[in-house]
Design a protein around this motif. Structure first.
Motif, PDB file in Angstrom:
ATOM      1  N   CYS A 228       0.848  -1.197   0.000  1.00  0.00           N
ATOM      2  CA  CYS A 228       0.000   0.000   0.000  1.00  0.00           C
ATOM      3  C   CYS A 228       0.882   1.245   0.000  1.00  0.00           C
ATOM      4  CB  CYS A 228      -0.899   0.012   1.232  1.00  0.00           C
ATOM      5  SG  CYS A 228      -2.047  -1.370   1.307  1.00  0.00           S
ATOM      6  N   HIS A 229       0.566   2.189  -0.864  1.00  0.00           N
ATOM      7  CA  HIS A 229       1.358   3.407  -0.976  1.00  0.00           C
ATOM      8  C   HIS A 229       0.453   4.609  -1.230  1.00  0.00           C
ATOM      9  CE1 HIS A 229       5.123   1.165  -1.086  1.00  0.00           C
ATOM     10  NE2 HIS A 229       4.448   0.279  -1.799  1.00  0.00           N
ATOM     11  N   ASN A 230       0.969   5.786  -0.903  1.00  0.00           N
ATOM     12  CA  ASN A 230       0.253   7.037  -1.163  1.00  0.00           C
ATOM     13  C   ASN A 230       0.603   7.537  -2.558  1.00  0.00           C
ATOM     14  OD1 ASN A 230      -0.936   7.086   1.361  1.00  0.00           O
ATOM     15  ND2 ASN A 230       0.717   8.273   2.267  1.00  0.00           N
ATOM     16  N   TYR A 231      -0.408   7.919  -3.307  1.00  0.00           N
ATOM     17  CA  TYR A 231      -0.249   8.486  -4.643  1.00  0.00           C
ATOM     18  C   TYR A 231      -0.869   9.877  -4.616  1.00  0.00           C
ATOM     19  CZ  TYR A 231       0.908   3.711  -5.936  1.00  0.00           C
ATOM     20  OH  TYR A 231       1.500   2.474  -6.014  1.00  0.00           O
ATOM     21  N   ALA A 232      -0.056  10.889  -4.893  1.00  0.00           N
ATOM     22  CA  ALA A 232      -0.477  12.288  -4.751  1.00  0.00           C
ATOM     23  C   ALA A 232      -1.350  12.757  -5.919  1.00  0.00           C
ATOM     24  CB  ALA A 232       0.737  13.184  -4.631  1.00  0.00           C
ATOM     25  N   TYR A 233      -2.228  13.704  -5.587  1.00  0.00           N
ATOM     26  CA  TYR A 233      -2.981  14.449  -6.594  1.00  0.00           C
ATOM     27  C   TYR A 233      -3.104  15.879  -6.099  1.00  0.00           C
ATOM     28  CZ  TYR A 233      -7.314  14.279  -3.777  1.00  0.00           C
ATOM     29  OH  TYR A 233      -8.257  14.430  -2.792  1.00  0.00           O
ATOM     30  N   THR A 234      -3.361  16.798  -7.018  1.00  0.00           N
ATOM     31  CA  THR A 234      -3.545  18.195  -6.651  1.00  0.00           C
ATOM     32  C   THR A 234      -4.980  18.610  -6.969  1.00  0.00           C
ATOM     33  OG1 THR A 234      -2.795  18.999  -8.798  1.00  0.00           O
ATOM     34  CG2 THR A 234      -1.125  18.804  -7.068  1.00  0.00           C
ATOM     35  N   TYR A 235      -5.407  19.676  -6.312  1.00  0.00           N
ATOM     36  CA  TYR A 235      -6.742  20.222  -6.551  1.00  0.00           C
ATOM     37  C   TYR A 235      -6.637  21.739  -6.562  1.00  0.00           C
ATOM     38  CZ  TYR A 235      -6.824  21.491  -1.637  1.00  0.00           C
ATOM     39  OH  TYR A 235      -6.515  22.056  -0.416  1.00  0.00           O
ATOM     40  N   THR A 236      -7.559  22.356  -7.266  1.00  0.00           N
ATOM     41  CA  THR A 236      -7.702  23.814  -7.295  1.00  0.00           C
ATOM     42  C   THR A 236      -9.193  24.115  -7.259  1.00  0.00           C
ATOM     43  OG1 THR A 236      -5.701  24.102  -8.601  1.00  0.00           O
ATOM     44  CG2 THR A 236      -7.272  25.921  -8.626  1.00  0.00           C
TER      45      THR A 236
END
Length: 159
Positions: free
Chosen positions: A67-75
């Protein structure tokens, strides 16, 4: 509210007759109803919602073991003044259409632009294209509006 007025023995013409602002027209405001013409803002169109924010993620990454964290961005760019209350709900769907996660980003607690992560486990998904859907809700007192932003996608591939 009508039950409370009945219990107290107080009745208004609007409550008794069941009249709304739509039936009363301009008199609605005087008698306690609401008139559609007095609304402080108009409901946004689908095209306007698309301009109020977005999500994105690095297009191609490796789906690693465990299990790993996968980043995303938001605006988020809700209309209104700096004090406009808003929330952004994000939903992650896997390659086979299964729901893998969700998150809530709140105005006042979170910035209008930022980075979040999804915790994805190889044991409960497969490599492929993942979809992030986002629903923005904001207050334009006295009204509240909700709508969908453009979905974004990213791929997780085999090592």
């Amino acid at each position: 509210m009508f039950a409370a007025q009945r219990k107290a023995g107080v009745y208004s013409a609007v409550a008794v007759l069941g009249l709304s602002g739509g039936l009363l027209g301009p008199l609605g405001g005087l008698l306690g109803g609401s008139s559609d013409s007095s609304s402080s803002s108009a409901r946004p169109t689908a095209a306007q919602w698309k301009k109020m924010g977005s999500t994105s993620s690095k297009w191609k990454r490796v789906l690693r073991k465990g299990c790993h964290n996968y980043a995303y961005t938001y605006t988020v760019k809700p209309p209104g003044s700096a004090g406009t209350e808003w929330s952004l709900e994000t939903f992650l769907t896997g390659p086979r259409g299964g729901r893998l996660g969700s998150d809530v980003i709140l105005g006042g607690a979170d910035p209008k632009h930022g980075k979040k992560t999804w915790r994805i486990c190889k044991s409960n998904t497969v490599p492929g294209t993942f979809t992030i859907k986002a629903k923005l809700t904001y207050n334009a007192n006295p009204d509240q509006y909700s709508g969908w932003l453009n979905a974004s996608h990213f791929r997780l591939v085999k090592p």
